[in-house]
Design a protein around this motif. Structure first.
Motif, mmCIF file in Angstrom:
data_model
loop_
_atom_site.group_PDB
_atom_site.id
_atom_site.type_symbol
_atom_site.label_atom_id
_atom_site.label_comp_id
_atom_site.label_asym_id
_atom_site.label_seq_id
_atom_site.Cartn_x
_atom_site.Cartn_y
_atom_site.Cartn_z
ATOM 1 N N UNK A 137 -85.757 -36.498 -69.342
ATOM 2 C CA UNK A 137 -86.716 -36.852 -70.387
ATOM 3 C C UNK A 137 -88.116 -36.399 -69.964
ATOM 4 N N UNK A 138 -88.673 -35.405 -70.671
ATOM 5 C CA UNK A 138 -90.036 -34.953 -70.403
ATOM 6 C C UNK A 138 -91.013 -36.109 -70.562
ATOM 7 N N UNK A 139 -91.939 -36.223 -69.636
ATOM 8 C CA UNK A 139 -93.009 -37.212 -69.765
ATOM 9 C C UNK A 139 -92.687 -38.555 -69.145
ATOM 10 N N UNK A 140 -91.428 -38.807 -68.827
ATOM 11 C CA UNK A 140 -91.091 -40.069 -68.179
ATOM 12 C C UNK A 140 -91.399 -39.941 -66.683
ATOM 13 N N UNK A 141 -92.148 -40.919 -66.146
ATOM 14 C CA UNK A 141 -92.430 -40.944 -64.707
ATOM 15 C C UNK A 141 -92.092 -42.336 -64.200
ATOM 16 N N UNK A 142 -91.022 -42.382 -63.456
ATOM 17 C CA UNK A 142 -90.447 -43.669 -63.069
ATOM 18 C C UNK A 142 -90.611 -43.891 -61.564
ATOM 19 N N UNK A 143 -90.342 -45.116 -61.145
ATOM 20 C CA UNK A 143 -90.232 -45.350 -59.708
ATOM 21 C C UNK A 143 -89.002 -44.584 -59.212
ATOM 22 N N UNK A 144 -88.944 -44.324 -57.925
ATOM 23 C CA UNK A 144 -87.829 -43.528 -57.389
ATOM 24 C C UNK A 144 -86.469 -44.184 -57.673
ATOM 25 N N UNK A 145 -86.306 -45.503 -57.430
ATOM 26 C CA UNK A 145 -84.987 -46.079 -57.721
ATOM 27 C C UNK A 145 -84.646 -46.065 -59.207
ATOM 28 N N UNK A 146 -85.637 -46.296 -60.067
ATOM 29 C CA UNK A 146 -85.360 -46.245 -61.509
ATOM 30 C C UNK A 146 -85.021 -44.822 -61.956
ATOM 31 N N UNK A 147 -85.704 -43.834 -61.405
ATOM 32 C CA UNK A 147 -85.425 -42.442 -61.780
ATOM 33 C C UNK A 147 -83.986 -42.076 -61.430
ATOM 34 N N UNK A 148 -83.527 -42.552 -60.285
ATOM 35 C CA UNK A 148 -82.142 -42.227 -59.896
ATOM 36 C C UNK A 148 -81.155 -42.820 -60.903
ATOM 37 N N UNK A 149 -81.364 -44.099 -61.252
ATOM 38 C CA UNK A 149 -80.464 -44.769 -62.200
ATOM 39 C C UNK A 149 -80.569 -44.132 -63.583
ATOM 40 N N UNK A 150 -81.791 -43.966 -64.050
ATOM 41 C CA UNK A 150 -82.033 -43.466 -65.407
ATOM 42 C C UNK A 150 -81.465 -42.063 -65.590
ATOM 43 N N UNK A 151 -81.761 -41.164 -64.667
ATOM 44 C CA UNK A 151 -81.307 -39.781 -64.826
ATOM 45 C C UNK A 151 -79.788 -39.655 -64.682
ATOM 46 N N UNK A 152 -79.207 -40.497 -63.837
ATOM 47 C CA UNK A 152 -77.742 -40.455 -63.695
ATOM 48 C C UNK A 152 -77.088 -40.811 -65.026
ATOM 49 N N UNK A 153 -77.628 -41.815 -65.707
ATOM 50 C CA UNK A 153 -77.073 -42.209 -67.006
ATOM 51 C C UNK A 153 -77.403 -41.177 -68.077
ATOM 52 N N UNK A 154 -78.668 -40.786 -68.158
ATOM 53 C CA UNK A 154 -79.095 -39.848 -69.207
ATOM 54 C C UNK A 154 -78.352 -38.529 -69.095
ATOM 55 N N UNK A 155 -78.049 -38.124 -67.881
ATOM 56 C CA UNK A 155 -77.337 -36.867 -67.666
ATOM 57 C C UNK A 155 -75.899 -36.885 -68.137
ATOM 58 N N UNK A 156 -75.362 -38.074 -68.350
ATOM 59 C CA UNK A 156 -73.972 -38.187 -68.811
ATOM 60 C C UNK A 156 -73.844 -38.109 -70.329
ATOM 61 N N UNK A 157 -74.965 -38.314 -71.047
ATOM 62 C CA UNK A 157 -74.883 -38.547 -72.503
ATOM 63 C C UNK A 157 -74.732 -37.233 -73.273
ATOM 64 N N UNK A 158 -73.655 -37.158 -74.066
ATOM 65 C CA UNK A 158 -73.436 -36.001 -74.926
ATOM 66 C C UNK A 158 -73.697 -36.298 -76.388
ATOM 67 N N UNK A 159 -73.718 -37.583 -76.743
ATOM 68 C CA UNK A 159 -74.068 -38.001 -78.104
ATOM 69 C C UNK A 159 -74.547 -39.449 -78.047
ATOM 70 N N UNK A 160 -75.510 -39.770 -78.918
ATOM 71 C CA UNK A 160 -75.963 -41.153 -79.055
ATOM 72 C C UNK A 160 -75.415 -41.714 -80.355
ATOM 73 N N UNK A 161 -75.225 -43.012 -80.378
ATOM 74 C CA UNK A 161 -74.776 -43.710 -81.591
ATOM 75 C C UNK A 161 -75.704 -44.903 -81.764
ATOM 76 N N UNK A 162 -76.445 -44.919 -82.862
ATOM 77 C CA UNK A 162 -77.421 -45.999 -83.072
ATOM 78 C C UNK A 162 -77.095 -46.771 -84.340
ATOM 79 N N UNK A 163 -77.302 -48.069 -84.286
ATOM 80 C CA UNK A 163 -77.248 -48.892 -85.489
ATOM 81 C C UNK A 163 -78.402 -48.529 -86.418
ATOM 82 N N UNK A 164 -78.227 -48.844 -87.695
ATOM 83 C CA UNK A 164 -79.215 -48.458 -88.710
ATOM 84 C C UNK A 164 -80.604 -49.036 -88.425
ATOM 85 N N UNK A 165 -80.655 -50.242 -87.906
ATOM 86 C CA UNK A 165 -81.975 -50.840 -87.667
ATOM 87 C C UNK A 165 -82.707 -50.102 -86.539
#
Ligand SMILES: NC(=O)c1ccc[n+]([C@@H]2O[C@H](COP(=O)([O-])OP(=O)(O)OC[C@H]3O[C@@H](n4cnc5c(N)ncnc54)[C@H](OP(=O)(O)O)[C@@H]3O)[C@@H](O)[C@H]2O)c1
Length: 198
Positions: free
Chosen positions: A47-75
């Motif tokens: 995600x461009x522009x996101x600047x996280x702590x080192x432990x959060x970046x590891x968790x966040x990027x590991x998850x974000x890197x897995x995503x091939x499609x998002x599914x959101x509720x209407x709200x």
């Protein structure tokens, strides 16, 4: 087969927004639920522009890197202002789950499903290919959990009691057992990663 994950930034008292969320108002009076995206020195690789702590970046990027499609509720779709285009993930198309049409939905990366959570997850899986599906929104995530379609639940828990807001899980017809996979304490947030036990 790709996996279905549900990841949200949440308060300790069970909210994924504060009071009065909406288009142009974000998470209402709880913008701090997203502070951890920007409170560090480590740029996200996804995600461009996101600047996280080192432990959060590891968790966040590991998850974000897995995503091939998002599914959101209407709200979530409406409140996030994605009607003008836009998706929650820079590289992944979006499936929107609703009971009704979305007038003016023109973004080619958005697909509306009005025939229920099973069809929405199937559509998202087809778009994701061999990558994973991320389900967003408390109602949508609860519907997916109730249908037995969620494999992993991730709570990015921010240390605050909001007192009011949209709940991240609603009522379920039966227990859903979870196995704790990982806990990562980080500045301003604790990442709790669970797997659904079947
Ligand atoms: N903190 C975070 O990480 C985070 C993440 C995502 C979202 N959010 C926020 O959370 C809020 C939205 O969450 P929410 O729980 O209120 O709503 P939601 O899950 O995003 O959307 C609920 C709506 O989705 C549709 N829906 C849900 N289940 C359905 C089903 N089985 N079949 C057909 N349609 C279905 C219905 O729309 P209709 O009946 O109207 O068609 C329902 O009213 C937003 O303010 C958003 O910004 C926060």
């Amino acid at each position: 087969m790709s996996r279905v994950i549900s990841a949200h930034s949440v308060s300790v008292d069970g909210c994924l927004t504060g009071r009065d969320p909406g288009a142009g108002r974000g998470l209402g009076d709880a913008p701090m639920l997203f502070d951890w995206y920007f409170d560090g020195d480590t740029p996200s690789r996804v995600f461009d522009g996101f600047k996280l702590s080192a432990p959060s970046a590891r968790v966040f990027d590991a998850l974000a890197g897995r995503v091939g499609a998002s599914l959101a509720g209407r709200r979530t779709y409406d409140d996030s202002g994605w009607i003008d285009g836009g998706t929650p993930h820079p590289d992944a198309p979006l499936v929107v789950l609703s009971h009704r049409p979305v007038p003016g939905m023109t973004d080619g990366r958005q697909t509306l499903v009005t025939t229920g959570i099973e069809d929405a997850v199937a559509a998202a899986r087809a778009l994701a290919g061999d990558r994973d599906v991320a389900v967003m929104g408390g109602c949508a995530a609860t519907a997916a959990l109730a249908a037995g379609l969620v494999d992993e639940v991730i709570l990015h828990q921010v240390p605050i009691l909001l007192g009011a807001g949209r709940p991240f899980f609603l009522s379920l017809p039966e227990h859903v057992r979870l196995r704790l996979v990982e806990v990562v304490p980080a500045p301003g947030v604790t990442h709790l990663h669970y797997e659904v036990v079947r």
